[in-house]
Design a protein around this motif. Sequence first.
Motif, PDB file in Angstrom:
ATOM      1  N   ASN A 537       0.810  -1.219   0.000  1.00  0.00           N
ATOM      2  CA  ASN A 537       0.000   0.000   0.000  1.00  0.00           C
ATOM      3  C   ASN A 537       0.844   1.271   0.000  1.00  0.00           C
ATOM      4  N   GLU A 538       2.025   1.227   0.593  1.00  0.00           N
ATOM      5  CA  GLU A 538       2.849   2.426   0.708  1.00  0.00           C
ATOM      6  C   GLU A 538       3.752   2.654  -0.497  1.00  0.00           C
ATOM      7  N   THR A 539       3.867   1.683  -1.372  1.00  0.00           N
ATOM      8  CA  THR A 539       4.727   1.808  -2.544  1.00  0.00           C
ATOM      9  C   THR A 539       3.917   1.552  -3.813  1.00  0.00           C
ATOM     10  N   SER A 540       4.523   1.887  -4.919  1.00  0.00           N
ATOM     11  CA  SER A 540       3.883   1.668  -6.223  1.00  0.00           C
ATOM     12  C   SER A 540       4.763   0.841  -7.150  1.00  0.00           C
ATOM     13  N   PHE A 541       5.713   0.117  -6.601  1.00  0.00           N
ATOM     14  CA  PHE A 541       6.613  -0.686  -7.414  1.00  0.00           C
ATOM     15  C   PHE A 541       5.899  -1.919  -7.942  1.00  0.00           C
ATOM     16  N   ASN A 542       6.379  -2.395  -9.102  1.00  0.00           N
ATOM     17  CA  ASN A 542       5.780  -3.579  -9.714  1.00  0.00           C
ATOM     18  C   ASN A 542       6.303  -4.879  -9.119  1.00  0.00           C
ATOM     19  N   GLY A 543       7.387  -4.809  -8.363  1.00  0.00           N
ATOM     20  CA  GLY A 543       7.942  -6.004  -7.755  1.00  0.00           C
ATOM     21  C   GLY A 543       8.915  -5.660  -6.648  1.00  0.00           C
ATOM     22  N   PHE A 544       9.302  -6.669  -5.869  1.00  0.00           N
ATOM     23  CA  PHE A 544      10.158  -6.451  -4.711  1.00  0.00           C
ATOM     24  C   PHE A 544      11.201  -7.558  -4.646  1.00  0.00           C
ATOM     25  N   PRO A 545      12.462  -7.194  -4.396  1.00  0.00           N
ATOM     26  CA  PRO A 545      13.478  -8.222  -4.144  1.00  0.00           C
ATOM     27  C   PRO A 545      13.221  -8.878  -2.791  1.00  0.00           C
ATOM     28  N   VAL A 546      13.438 -10.163  -2.729  1.00  0.00           N
ATOM     29  CA  VAL A 546      13.300 -10.926  -1.488  1.00  0.00           C
ATOM     30  C   VAL A 546      14.699 -11.300  -1.015  1.00  0.00           C
ATOM     31  N   ILE A 547      15.028 -10.906   0.224  1.00  0.00           N
ATOM     32  CA  ILE A 547      16.356 -11.147   0.774  1.00  0.00           C
ATOM     33  C   ILE A 547      16.252 -12.106   1.960  1.00  0.00           C
ATOM     34  N   VAL A 548      17.410 -12.584   2.423  1.00  0.00           N
ATOM     35  CA  VAL A 548      17.430 -13.528   3.538  1.00  0.00           C
ATOM     36  C   VAL A 548      16.975 -12.846   4.818  1.00  0.00           C
ATOM     37  N   SER A 549      17.584 -11.715   5.141  1.00  0.00           N
ATOM     38  CA  SER A 549      17.224 -10.963   6.342  1.00  0.00           C
ATOM     39  C   SER A 549      17.793  -9.555   6.213  1.00  0.00           C
ATOM     40  N   ARG A 562       1.728  -7.882  -8.431  1.00  0.00           N
ATOM     41  CA  ARG A 562       0.439  -8.458  -8.821  1.00  0.00           C
ATOM     42  C   ARG A 562       0.274  -9.863  -8.276  1.00  0.00           C
ATOM     43  N   ASP A 563       1.344 -10.679  -8.329  1.00  0.00           N
ATOM     44  CA  ASP A 563       1.266 -12.046  -7.822  1.00  0.00           C
ATOM     45  C   ASP A 563       1.047 -12.079  -6.317  1.00  0.00           C
ATOM     46  N   ILE A 564       1.684 -11.155  -5.585  1.00  0.00           N
ATOM     47  CA  ILE A 564       1.498 -11.114  -4.131  1.00  0.00           C
ATOM     48  C   ILE A 564       0.061 -10.769  -3.781  1.00  0.00           C
ATOM     49  N   ALA A 567      -2.220 -13.695  -4.552  1.00  0.00           N
ATOM     50  CA  ALA A 567      -1.993 -14.809  -3.623  1.00  0.00           C
ATOM     51  C   ALA A 567      -2.636 -14.546  -2.265  1.00  0.00           C
ATOM     52  N   ILE A 568      -2.549 -13.313  -1.768  1.00  0.00           N
ATOM     53  CA  ILE A 568      -3.175 -12.981  -0.482  1.00  0.00           C
ATOM     54  C   ILE A 568      -4.695 -13.096  -0.578  1.00  0.00           C
ATOM     55  N   GLU A 569      -5.283 -12.590  -1.662  1.00  0.00           N
ATOM     56  CA  GLU A 569      -6.740 -12.669  -1.821  1.00  0.00           C
ATOM     57  C   GLU A 569      -7.209 -14.122  -1.931  1.00  0.00           C
ATOM     58  N   ASN A 570      -6.492 -14.933  -2.688  1.00  0.00           N
ATOM     59  CA  ASN A 570      -6.883 -16.344  -2.824  1.00  0.00           C
ATOM     60  C   ASN A 570      -6.727 -17.105  -1.513  1.00  0.00           C
ATOM     61  N   ALA A 571      -5.676 -16.783  -0.745  1.00  0.00           N
ATOM     62  CA  ALA A 571      -5.472 -17.475   0.533  1.00  0.00           C
ATOM     63  C   ALA A 571      -6.567 -17.136   1.530  1.00  0.00           C
ATOM     64  N   ARG A 572      -6.983 -15.891   1.582  1.00  0.00           N
ATOM     65  CA  ARG A 572      -8.065 -15.508   2.500  1.00  0.00           C
ATOM     66  C   ARG A 572      -9.391 -16.125   2.105  1.00  0.00           C
ATOM     67  N   ARG A 573      -9.574 -16.334   0.807  1.00  0.00           N
ATOM     68  CA  ARG A 573     -10.846 -16.864   0.346  1.00  0.00           C
ATOM     69  C   ARG A 573     -10.897 -18.385   0.436  1.00  0.00           C
TER      70      ARG A 573
END
Length: 722
Positions: A537-549, A562-564, A567-573
């Motif tokens: 919600n706070e960003t407008s980027f199309n994707g995010f790098p995933v790091i270890v920590s 878009r995939d995130i 995935a959240i909407e499908n998991a809640r439903r």
Amino acid sequence: MTSTPSTGSARSARTASGTERLTARKRSRHGSSPRVCTTPGLGGWWSRSQAWPQGPGSYIMNYFMYIYWALSFAFLAVCLVKVFAPYACGSGIPEIKTILSGFIIRGYLGKWTLMIKTITLVLAVASGLSLGKEGPLVHVACCCGNIFSYLFPKYSKNEAKKREVLSAASAAGVSVAFGAPIGGVLFSLEEVSYYFPLKTLWRSFFAALVAAFVLRSINPFGNSRLVLFYVEYHTPWYLFELIPFILLGVFGGLWGAFFIRANIAWCRRRKSTRFGKYPVLEVILVAAITAVVAFPNPYTRQNTSELIKELFTDCGPLESSQLCQYRSQMNGSKAFTDNPNRPAGPGVYAAMWQLCLALIFKIIMTIFTFGLKVPAGLFIPSMAIGAIAGRIVGIAVEQLAYYHHDWFLFKEWCEVGADCITPGLYAMVGAAACLGGVTRMTVSLVVIVFELTGGLEYIVPLMAAVMTSKWVGDAFGREGIYEAHIRLNGYPFLDAKEEFTHITLAREVMRPRRSDPPLAVLTQDDLTVEDLQAVINETSFNGFPVIVSKESQRLVGFALRRDITIAIENARRKQEGIMLNSRVYFTQHAPTLPADSPRPLKLRSILDMSPFTVTDHTPMEIVVDIFRKLGLRQCLVTHNGIVLGIITKKNILEHLEELKQNSEPLAASWYCHKKRYPAPHGSNGRPRPRVHHVQLIRSFQDGRAAGDDSEEEVRLLDGSNL
């Protein structure tokens, strides 16, 4: 043995008498000075086969109906585009080039765009505006290819495969528009496609073949031919004619450079003023001016395709055009003879003046028409301008060869009474030169023109004129009209024809910069659903790098926004127990949680485990080449596996624009040496600092890179310095 000559002479006499009777019948039908009227309407207020009605009343009535139908068709076309499909306006080729480069324009290739553009294209051409249908037909074909690709999961779920379908569709579009299947394949290769592997080549060839076969089966031109402007010249071209051919190429290059600058200036003014807020009023105004000015001149009144065909046609005994009203050498009266090299009559001189006025009219109106909110192609108007100029030059050279046949240029080839100059050939060469000056196409344009006309024998004059027009146009700017409109609209497009000559590093272009917020990243096992939604919600980027920590900052993968969200909407439903404080895991195996903990959300399936990455010392020349050939939208910048930043296509475009505006050196100081990285020791003899999980930023002053002894700052991903 003696019967054969008598039979042949009798047959030739019968043919000659039949030709004389047909010519006399044609003259009696059209009169001594024929006038024909073709309105832009679908049925035509007066067709070409009807004689021009006499009297001022009928002329005024036809004038009024011509303007009425032009305004009606233009108004209907712009209203349909504005209400139902705003993407249906324009040529469509700039947007197709952008889409094939990897950028997605939602709805541009949809079914509504296809349906509205198909309807409004007919209306726009029928309105008499200075536009063509060939460019929009490429857009229509790509819409069909995009819709059909959704029937096959192999193509609908893979954007790279879908772009191959669109490349083949663009080739089919040119094949349908011009009846030139080979030219369509080369057009897709040279002008439209970003990435064109060998398998796409033969698929495009097959698509163009099928399109040409269907077009030939329909026979839309009614002449049982596939080509639109079939010509058949009876004389070859001579070596001295390369001089006027090259001059036509110079004219085409100058016209292309002038048109691009004038049209872009007008479109930029339309975007920045209130005039652009009223597209319907603009279309009606341009259509009204076009109809009012075009009707008195028979060469601007008729359809542009018919005008080009008339200019390409060689004069013969059955031609009743005003361009073929030469004087006979016997009695000085107007006559139609088989010898084209003869003194021009009053009809030819009158036609020359009308063509000069038509040339000025076409040049002015094409500048203001291309870019209107109606389907508008540029191929036919540019070819018409070149054909008019070429026909004028051809008649001038023809008369020069007749009256000065003793000049050294004409003495060897142009004997008295011999066929020497073909004005229609000059019109064909001029059409190719002007189209090449506007689009900067070379190979595909030459093939399209000789497929369009059937004039394979005249490929050398076409090549000479097209190359000359490109060289002259490139002297004023290397951008074609489509690239200029891409830059005007702000599309993220990297032109594969431009060379990247500046030597910079990936870390100088990547984001974030020193003054920017830190890079938004996701950790593989430290986030909750609430934290993940907050980042989205706070960003407008199309994707995010995933790091270890946060401590390690080593790259794991890349997750699309878009995939995130999906995935959240499908998991809640579909899954029970997913709450805001549920843990999000991008790992393959989730750790064992306490019994009272909410159910975790596993997003390993949407994670791209092999995102494209470059190191921070990768030269930008290589990065730009990778973006061009692979159609990337972004790539990650790493240092020893640690994420430092990201480079998007927009970042590269901004960097290129900065390099054009600023006169900065081509390379940093260390590029004078063999090594592609800074020296391991500074000027003081001490080793340079190397800290893990950090970003090294070289200080810049006034856009110039400092020397080896300049200060270096250590910056973490959270924006803090050491």
